[in-house]
Write a protein that holds these residues in place. Structure first.
Motif, PDB file in Angstrom:
ATOM      1  N   PHE A 121       0.835  -1.211   0.000  1.00 50.89           N
ATOM      2  CA  PHE A 121       0.000   0.000   0.000  1.00 50.89           C
ATOM      3  C   PHE A 121       0.864   1.253   0.000  1.00 50.89           C
ATOM      4  O   PHE A 121       0.560   2.236  -0.680  1.00 50.89           O
ATOM      5  N   SER A 122       1.969   1.232   0.777  1.00 53.47           N
ATOM      6  CA  SER A 122       2.840   2.418   0.837  1.00 53.47           C
ATOM      7  C   SER A 122       3.469   2.700  -0.518  1.00 53.47           C
ATOM      8  O   SER A 122       3.511   3.846  -0.975  1.00 53.47           O
ATOM      9  N   GLU A 123       3.964   1.632  -1.184  1.00 53.31           N
ATOM     10  CA  GLU A 123       4.589   1.822  -2.505  1.00 53.31           C
ATOM     11  C   GLU A 123       3.574   2.380  -3.504  1.00 53.31           C
ATOM     12  O   GLU A 123       3.873   3.285  -4.281  1.00 53.31           O
ATOM     13  N   LYS A 124       2.375   1.797  -3.456  1.00 55.59           N
ATOM     14  CA  LYS A 124       1.336   2.252  -4.391  1.00 55.59           C
ATOM     15  C   LYS A 124       0.996   3.718  -4.120  1.00 55.59           C
ATOM     16  O   LYS A 124       0.825   4.510  -5.048  1.00 55.59           O
ATOM     17  N   LEU A 125       0.910   4.080  -2.832  1.00 57.67           N
ATOM     18  CA  LEU A 125       0.584   5.470  -2.492  1.00 57.67           C
ATOM     19  C   LEU A 125       1.697   6.422  -2.897  1.00 57.67           C
ATOM     20  O   LEU A 125       1.437   7.542  -3.340  1.00 57.67           O
ATOM     21  N   ASN A 126       2.949   5.985  -2.744  1.00 53.32           N
ATOM     22  CA  ASN A 126       4.068   6.835  -3.185  1.00 53.32           C
ATOM     23  C   ASN A 126       3.957   7.117  -4.669  1.00 53.32           C
ATOM     24  O   ASN A 126       4.113   8.250  -5.129  1.00 53.32           O
ATOM     25  N   HIS A 127       3.672   6.038  -5.431  1.00 53.20           N
ATOM     26  CA  HIS A 127       3.545   6.177  -6.888  1.00 53.20           C
ATOM     27  C   HIS A 127       2.363   7.086  -7.225  1.00 53.20           C
ATOM     28  O   HIS A 127       2.484   8.033  -8.004  1.00 53.20           O
ATOM     29  N   LEU A 128       1.204   6.801  -6.607  1.00 54.29           N
ATOM     30  CA  LEU A 128      -0.016   7.548  -6.955  1.00 54.29           C
ATOM     31  C   LEU A 128       0.071   9.004  -6.521  1.00 54.29           C
ATOM     32  O   LEU A 128      -0.435   9.886  -7.209  1.00 54.29           O
ATOM     33  N   SER A 129       0.719   9.278  -5.372  1.00 56.01           N
ATOM     34  CA  SER A 129       0.754  10.677  -4.918  1.00 56.01           C
ATOM     35  C   SER A 129       1.614  11.517  -5.863  1.00 56.01           C
ATOM     36  O   SER A 129       1.340  12.689  -6.091  1.00 56.01           O
ATOM     37  N   ARG A 130       2.675  10.902  -6.445  1.00 56.56           N
ATOM     38  CA  ARG A 130       3.485  11.653  -7.428  1.00 56.56           C
ATOM     39  C   ARG A 130       2.696  11.848  -8.715  1.00 56.56           C
ATOM     40  O   ARG A 130       2.764  12.901  -9.348  1.00 56.56           O
ATOM     41  N   ARG A 131       1.971  10.795  -9.101  1.00 60.11           N
ATOM     42  CA  ARG A 131       1.172  10.912 -10.326  1.00 60.11           C
ATOM     43  C   ARG A 131       0.084  11.959 -10.130  1.00 60.11           C
ATOM     44  O   ARG A 131      -0.239  12.745 -11.019  1.00 60.11           O
ATOM     45  N   LEU A 132      -0.496  11.961  -8.921  1.00 61.39           N
ATOM     46  CA  LEU A 132      -1.553  12.928  -8.605  1.00 61.39           C
ATOM     47  C   LEU A 132      -0.992  14.355  -8.642  1.00 61.39           C
ATOM     48  O   LEU A 132      -1.672  15.281  -9.082  1.00 61.39           O
ATOM     49  N   ALA A 133       0.252  14.514  -8.209  1.00 59.79           N
ATOM     50  CA  ALA A 133       0.876  15.849  -8.255  1.00 59.79           C
ATOM     51  C   ALA A 133       0.912  16.340  -9.697  1.00 59.79           C
ATOM     52  O   ALA A 133       0.584  17.494  -9.991  1.00 59.79           O
ATOM     53  N   TRP A 134       1.267  15.447 -10.616  1.00 61.20           N
ATOM     54  CA  TRP A 134       1.333  15.809 -12.041  1.00 61.20           C
ATOM     55  C   TRP A 134      -0.052  16.206 -12.550  1.00 61.20           C
ATOM     56  O   TRP A 134      -0.222  17.227 -13.220  1.00 61.20           O
ATOM     57  N   ILE A 135      -1.048  15.377 -12.205  1.00 62.08           N
ATOM     58  CA  ILE A 135      -2.419  15.648 -12.683  1.00 62.08           C
ATOM     59  C   ILE A 135      -2.948  16.938 -12.074  1.00 62.08           C
ATOM     60  O   ILE A 135      -3.600  17.743 -12.740  1.00 62.08           O
ATOM     61  N   ASN A 136      -2.655  17.156 -10.786  1.00 63.32           N
ATOM     62  CA  ASN A 136      -3.133  18.391 -10.143  1.00 63.32           C
ATOM     63  C   ASN A 136      -2.518  19.633 -10.773  1.00 63.32           C
ATOM     64  O   ASN A 136      -3.150  20.674 -10.842  1.00 63.32           O
ATOM     65  N   VAL A 137      -1.266  19.509 -11.246  1.00 63.36           N
ATOM     66  CA  VAL A 137      -0.616  20.667 -11.885  1.00 63.36           C
ATOM     67  C   VAL A 137      -1.147  20.871 -13.296  1.00 63.36           C
ATOM     68  O   VAL A 137      -1.434  21.988 -13.715  1.00 63.36           O
ATOM     69  N   THR A 138      -1.310  19.776 -14.059  1.00 61.97           N
ATOM     70  CA  THR A 138      -1.677  19.935 -15.480  1.00 61.97           C
ATOM     71  C   THR A 138      -3.182  20.097 -15.682  1.00 61.97           C
ATOM     72  O   THR A 138      -3.606  20.673 -16.672  1.00 61.97           O
ATOM     73  N   ILE A 139      -4.008  19.568 -14.744  1.00 60.07           N
ATOM     74  CA  ILE A 139      -5.464  19.583 -14.989  1.00 60.07           C
ATOM     75  C   ILE A 139      -6.233  20.347 -13.915  1.00 60.07           C
ATOM     76  O   ILE A 139      -7.179  21.062 -14.211  1.00 60.07           O
ATOM     77  N   TYR A 140      -5.831  20.195 -12.639  1.00 59.72           N
ATOM     78  CA  TYR A 140      -6.648  20.767 -11.556  1.00 59.72           C
ATOM     79  C   TYR A 140      -5.944  21.905 -10.813  1.00 59.72           C
ATOM     80  O   TYR A 140      -6.250  22.169  -9.657  1.00 59.72           O
ATOM     81  N   SER A 141      -5.001  22.570 -11.460  1.00 65.58           N
ATOM     82  CA  SER A 141      -4.296  23.651 -10.754  1.00 65.58           C
ATOM     83  C   SER A 141      -5.231  24.851 -10.569  1.00 65.58           C
ATOM     84  O   SER A 141      -6.301  24.928 -11.175  1.00 65.58           O
TER      85      SER A 141
END
Length: 1308
Positions: free
Chosen positions: A812-832
């Motif tokens: 779960f921790s590894e998946k969350l690390n991966h997803l939180s970085r991916r979410l950072a990208w999406i939040n910057v490009t789509i939901y900023s």
């Protein structure tokens, strides 16, 4: 050839050579010694060695061509080795996909035969060339990341719709969707691929191995010991499922990731490459070497500032170079390998694009010294290569590759003549230039360098186990705060890098929207407008045609960049003309919708079809807007005629105006969006059943059959759009309600209109889709928290469980690390925050546009439906999609915007000018959602009182002939929180189950509106006709909904009792639950009405009060009897706890009925209580047992029967103390005591009635009415209810003229 280019106006052939020194001062042509030195410096030999001056040939322009021929004919050592033809290959030298045989299923193949789209379950296709020895490589550009198997197969492999490459012996494949390799059996292999990746497929037939690379990174050997020998030759092959798409590079272009020792299947054009590199070297020498005429010597020049200053010596030299170079620059391989690399190297020195005028000079040269068709082809290939390079470059931490290619694109588009050519013929017709505005999201976070950029990850931990935000959570710890801040800093670093790319993309659009470059024809903006409109048309009219549609993820990025560019020009115009409207106050004026200047294709208008509106509103158009409709357009046309007209018009247009027809056809036969990354249209349908179908399909294809309009987009000029000298252009036909203030340039209004259409086409849907990543983060965060709690509770002796839990925690921790970085990208490009402000700006534009349109009265019907849709959807997106990152409350003018949108919903959900059922339903749903949230409900309360009362009046219209469920739901939401035991968010029996999405409107906390309730009470009390018609319709619907519900649970119970295994249809369960929910909500509306305006039922001076009370009592008794009977049907179905029937329970329906009874029998005056009691007890269905059931009192006989069985809990309102107040329970006790007393007295005083004295219709009440003129009799209740719908007598069908009271004579 005479030049058509900018710059110097010399032609190639008109130069005269002079060796006289005095002339050189005048014309710039140098003397022969200097010329000889110059030419030798420019045209060096292949080995780079210059012979001594005494031994070299004297060069002049007369013998330069011969010298150049010799130089280009020289062969270097590397070239000799290249010339040896590689053995081990069979097939044509130009390798393409074999569209004539060896494929299975329906596929769409591009015109260049290198791109393919799956158009069936699992289609397969192979290449035209095979290999039998040696080492070979080809590349596949992945355009969509779905199910595909890519690799090699032999001629013997037979595929079908289920089995493809890798599923048969002697075929081998890699599948990055499932991350596996296939050769009959399958095992894990490689990494997952994403759209924008490049897969290299390598085969080594000397060693017998097959390997794959992803973006140049080797995935290792996939297969060894592959079958070799006589008759075994391997073809490149692919199998792909429906909608998936790729493009192949067998060597027709330079490989993106060449591997040493492996040859591409198609040989590079070696001889041409050597020539091109030599000529490029000569060109660089010309730029590098200057001639100082006064000193009579050669000097080195700063290449970055080189300019063509009309020096004949230099120009003639360049003419000689381009004479050889021009034909080479039309070949795709050379453009990519030689020209693009050279241009990129110029920009590599850094600095702004403007700091490199050399590229502009080179483009001037090309237009001057190349034939026009050569320049066109060269520019087309250059832009294609740039687009391909941009789209298929991997994401690296600084986005350097993307920035590199965008800078060159800007440099090329800065050149006016090139820009206009590309806009007119390439950017939207051949290329998918929208790709330039897209920033792809990295699927593999580690490769994109996000670990370095965001070293610390963080995710919100504020969720309870039910998934709701837990407000009472302790303050975040110091460690969490540090992690969050470090994560936010990482996100800021990422944002800065992405903003650089976005800034470059906006620059491209600013170039395309330039309206000042009128040199040599129309300004760029007007060419762009016409192309942009056609782009919108394709995406609006081809909703099902994948080859033409622009993917929604591209649309989102395009929309934001276009808004930035539009607002830049809008505010620029405002600065020059202060009288105009600023972009903050932008709107689209209503005349655009009816004056025919902007094409809305076949999009639905608020008032229906455009042809219908032109007919019905032609007088209003003439009177208000001074717009006259051509009578020819008003002729009624049947659909069949339309089809014939289209075909004949198309053929006529093609015979008369071939160029225009080609332009239209070309636009519709667009390249496949998903297939080859740049070009080719998907028009070859490959079917194993009948390949011969290819020909007749062409004229009949949906792509090419189009309606030819009177004013096609192509024919509009700048004057048609902007207007001039009294011609208003797009703003023709201004209605009197519109202010005189100029808004902005008309062309910008059309761009704005297009942006709103884009949002409606696919942007909103994509914004909703990308929220999924945030939801995944929340789910994993909850799972991790749960696991950590279990670890802390795990007993020490259970080491095995402890280890398993630690493994889960790690996953779960590894998946969350991966997803939180991916979410950072999406939040910057789509939901900023900036993107949120763009969507908010669009919402406000739509609101202003609707308000302006509404003022035009009947002409409002011309507005396209999508304006209302975008207003509702953009608000929904701001509230639901952006909220985890940014709060909508922080936006400027938020409260006012909310109120204006509320006013629009309140006014238009019942607007007679809006005829489309879908848009009316959407407005109703939006209003229903609006009243669920305190913030937006307060906005509804802030709209002008007149509009509020009008809205409530529309909500209280009778429920027949309209979709009433949503209306009822709105009234229920206004009441929830005020009713008896009606303060719950989720039903008591569902609290332990997993919650649905906590943001759903139905799961919001109660927020009743006393203001709107007061309006409802006033309307029902004051309007004597409104109340009876409304309440009758509510009672009718309740009767229907509850009867349907009972009928359905009978069927469900019968199915459950059968011995054989059976399944109840889930749809039937859903409909059953819906009928139950409708019954409860209708009962709540009745409770609301009884509470707010009890006089409607209890003031018997009103003509229909007694009848309404009797009907209400009858329905309440029926509901109570069905639900409270011992061991009844309802009980049994509730105890089954079937999935889909979760909401069906005793509590919601019994509490609603109790609320109505308490209001009638306890909370009213003595006369009202007396009337209500009399009517309730007079109903033949009344049973005191049902009322006792509410408080858990059961009959003695039932208790005795149930005693031996296990103790069964009985329903009682007393058990729901969290939901029902003590005061409410006291009232129920009081009601029960009152009814017990009254029913005893009624039983004692009631005389037995003979059967002939009973009403012959209901047999429940004594006869009390006699009809005129026929003298037939019945009870008052039956005849009153009958007369509401029908005036004929029950028995003789005579028309009833009056009803008199009837009392039986005492003598009888």
């Amino acid at each position: 050839m005479t030049s058509k280019g900018a710059g110097t106006a010399f032609s190639r052939k008109n130069y005269r050579l002079s060796t006289e020194p005095e002339k050189s001062k005048v014309t710039g042509i140098v003397n022969s010694r200097l010329l000889n030195d110059y030419l030798h410096c420019v045209f060096t030999s292949a080995d780079g060695n210059q012979p001594a001056a005494a031994y070299r040939k004297h060069l002049t322009f007369q013998n330069l061509q011969e010298h150049l021929d010799q130089l280009l004919a020289e062969k270097s050592g590397s070239e000799d080795s290249r010339d040896q033809v590689a053995e081990g290959r069979l097939g044509p030298s130009t390798v393409v996909l074999d569209h004539t045989s060896g494929f299975e299923g329906l596929l769409l193949v591009d015109d260049d035969l290198l791109g393919v789209i799956g158009h069936s379950n699992f289609g397969s296709i192979r290449a035209t060339t095979c290999v039998y020895k040696g080492k070979w490589i080809y590349e596949v550009l992945i355009s969509s990341q779905g199910l595909m198997q890519i690799g090699w197969c032999t001629l013997n492999c037979k595929f079908n719709q289920e089995e493809g490459v890798g599923d048969t012996p002697d075929s081998y494949a890699y599948d990055g969707n499932r991350v596996r390799k296939w050769n009959v059996t399958t095992t894990n292999y490689g990494k997952s691929w994403a759209a924008g990746d490049i897969v290299s497929c390598l085969i080594d037939l000397d060693e017998g191995t097959i390997a794959f690379c992803l973006n140049g990174m080797s995935l290792g050997t996939a297969f060894d010991n592959i079958t070799r020998g006589a008759g075994m030759a391997y073809f490149p092959a692919i199998s792909l499922s429906f909608k998936e798409s790729v493009a192949f590079n067998f060597g027709s272009r330079p490989l993106r990731y060449p591997v040493e020792g492996y040859c591409p299947l198609q040989d590079p054009p070696a001889a041409d490459l050597v020539k091109a590199h030599k000529l490029l070297g000569y060109l660089k020498n010309v730029i590098h070497i200057g001639i100082d005429v006064t000193e009579g010597k050669l000097v080195e020049k700063d290449t970055s500032m080189w300019q063509l200053q009309g020096e004949p010596t230099v120009l003639i030299t360049l003419a000689h170079i381009f004479n050889y170079f021009s034909p080479l620059l039309c070949k795709v391989y050379l453009v990519e390998d030689v020209l693009m690399t050279f241009l990129l190297s110029i920009l590599e020195r850094g600095g702004a694009v403007e700091a490199h005028p050399l590229i502009q000079q080179l483009l001037d040269l090309m237009w001057l010294l190349m034939e026009e068709y050569e320049v066109h082809e060269c520019l087309k290939q250059l832009l294609m290569s740039l687009l391909r390079a941009y789209r298929f470059s991997p994401i690296i931490p600084d986005l350097g590759l993307q920035i590199h290619y965008l800078r060159l694109t800007i440099a090329v588009l800065k050149h006016e003549k090139s820009r206009k050519y590309l806009l007119s013929n390439v950017l939207f017709d051949v290329l998918r230039s929208v790709v330039f505005f897209y920033i792809k999201s990295p699927l593999r976070v580690e490769e994109a360098g996000l670990q370095e950029l965001i070293p610390t990850t963080w995710w919100p931990n504020r969720f309870t186990k039910e998934g709701k935000e837990n407000k009472e959570v302790k303050e975040e710890s110091a460690e969490e705060r540090l992690r969050r801040r470090a994560y936010e800093r990482g996100c800021q670093r990422l944002k800065k890098r992405i903003e650089v790319v976005e800034g470059l993309q906006v620059q491209i659009l600013k170039l395309l929207l330039n309206n000042k470059d009128r040199g040599g024809g129309e300004a760029s903006r007007y060419i762009f407008l016409n192309k942009f409109r056609k782009f919108l048309q394709e995406n609006a009219s081809n909703r099902g045609n994948l080859t033409v549609l622009c993917p929604p993820e591209y649309m989102v990025c395009f929309l934001h960049r276009l808004i930035a560019a539009l607002r830049f020009f809008w505010d620029g115009h405002k600065a020059k003309s202060p009288a105009t409207v600023s972009s903050e106050e932008a709107y689209v004026p209503p005349q655009l919708f009816y004056n025919g200047k902007v094409d809305y294709f076949d999009l639905q208008r608020l008032g229906g079809l455009l042809s219908h509106l032109k007919k019905t509103l032609k007088d209003d158009l003439a009177a208000k807007a001074n717009v006259l409709i051509d009578p020819a357009e008003l002729q009624a046309v049947t659909m069949d005629d339309l089809d014939e007209d289209e075909e004949s018009a198309t053929s006529a247009a093609q015979s008369q105006r071939p160029s225009a027809a080609l332009a239209i056809g070309g636009a519709l036969a667009r390249p496949g969006w998903l297939s080859s990354p740049t070009l080719g249209r998907a028009n070859r349908f490959l079917s194993t059943a009948a390949v011969s179908l290819m020909n007749p399909r062409r004229p009949l294809g949906a792509l090419e059959k189009i309606k030819v309009r009177t004013l096609s987009v192509e024919q509009r000029t700048e004057e048609d759009i902007e207007g001039s000298h009294g011609n208003e252009g797009l703003l023709l036909g201004k209605p009197p309600e519109e202010p005189d203030q100029p808004i902005t340039e008309n062309s910008l209004l059309e761009v704005l209109d297009g942006i709103i259409m884009m949002y409606n086409l696919s942007v909103h849907q994509q914004l909703g889709k990308m929220v999924g990543v945030s939801d995944d983060v929340n789910e994993y965060a909850m799972a991790l928290k749960d696991t950590e709690e279990k670890i802390s509770r795990c007993p020490k002796r259970r080491r095995d469980i402890h280890e398993e839990l630690l493994k889960s925690q790690k996953v779960f921790s590894e998946k969350l690390n991966h997803l939180s970085r991916r979410l950072a990208w999406i939040n910057v490009t789509i939901y900023s925050k900036e993107k949120m402000q763009d969507i908010y700006w669009l919402l406000r534009v739509c609101i202003r546009t609707i308000e302006h349109g509404d003022r035009t009265g009947s002409l409002f019907a011309f507005m396209p439906e999508f304006y209302l849709s975008v207003a509702m959807n953009s608000y929904s997106a701001l509230k639901n999609y952006f909220s985890p990152v940014n709060s909508m409350e922080e936006l400027p003018g938020y409260e006012e915007t909310l109120m204006r949108l509320a006013a629009i919903l309140a006014k238009h959900f019942a607007d007679s000018r809006i005829v489309g059922t879908d848009i009316r339903d959407s407005l109703m749903q939006a209003l229903a959602s609006y009243v669920c949230y305190p913030h937006s409900l307060r906005a509804v309360e802030r709209i002008p009182e007149e509009q509020r009362i009008s809205m409530m009046k529309n909500l209280l219209a009778p429920y027949e002939q309209r979709p009433w469920a949503q209306t009822n739901w709105i009234l229920v939401r206004l009441w929830r929180g005020c009713g008896f035991g009606y303060r719950y968010t989720r039903l008591p029996h569902l609290l332990k189950t997993k919650p649905e999405d906590a943001s759903l409107p139905s799961l919001q906390k109660p927020c009743p509106s006393t203001l709107l309730q007061r309006h409802m009470a006033d309307l029902l009390s004051s309007d004597r006709d409104l109340a009876p018609s409304f309440l009758n319709s509510v009672l009718n619907q309740l009767n229907w909904a509850f009867s349907e519900f009972i009928g359905m649970i009978q069927e469900i119970q019968q199915a459950a009792e059968r011995l054989e295994r059976n399944f109840v249809d889930s749809r039937q369960l859903k409909v059953c639950a819906t009928c139950f929910d409708l019954s409860v909500s209708l009962l709540r509306v009745l409770e609301m009405t009884v509470t707010l305006a009890p006089e409607i039922f209890l003031d018997w001076n009103r003509p229909s009060s007694e009848l309404l009370l009797r009907r209400l009592a009858q329905l309440l008794n029926q509901v109570l009897n069905r639900v409270t009977a011992e061991r009844n049907l309802f009980d049994r179905v509730v105890n089954l706890r079937l999935p889909g029937l979760e909401s069906v329970d005793h509590y919601p329906i019994l509490v609603a009925v109790t609320g109505i009874l308490v209001r009638l029998l306890v909370d009213t005056d003595a006369q009202g209580v007396e009337r209500a009691t009399a009517v309730l007890l007079a109903d033949p269905c009344f049973q005191l047992r049902s009322i006792q059931y509410l408080l858990g009192h059961t009959e003695p006989s039932a208790l005795a029967a149930a005693a031996p069985a296990t103790e069964k809990r009985h329903f009682s309102l007393h058990t729901y103390t969290d939901y029902i107040s003590t005061e409410e329970l006291v009232k129920v006790d009081k009601m029960l005591n009152h009814l017990s007393e009254e029913s005893k007295q009624a039983a004692a005083t009631t005389l037995p009635t003979s059967e002939e004295d009973l009403c012959p219709i209901c047999y429940a009440h004594p006869i009390s009415a006699i009809f005129r003129p026929c003298s037939h009799k019945s009870c008052k209740a039956c005849i009153n209810q009958h007369l509401m719908n029908n005036k004929d007598c029950f028995f003789c069908k005579a028309t009833i003229t009056g009803v008199d009271d009837f009392t039986k004579p005492a003598s009888s």
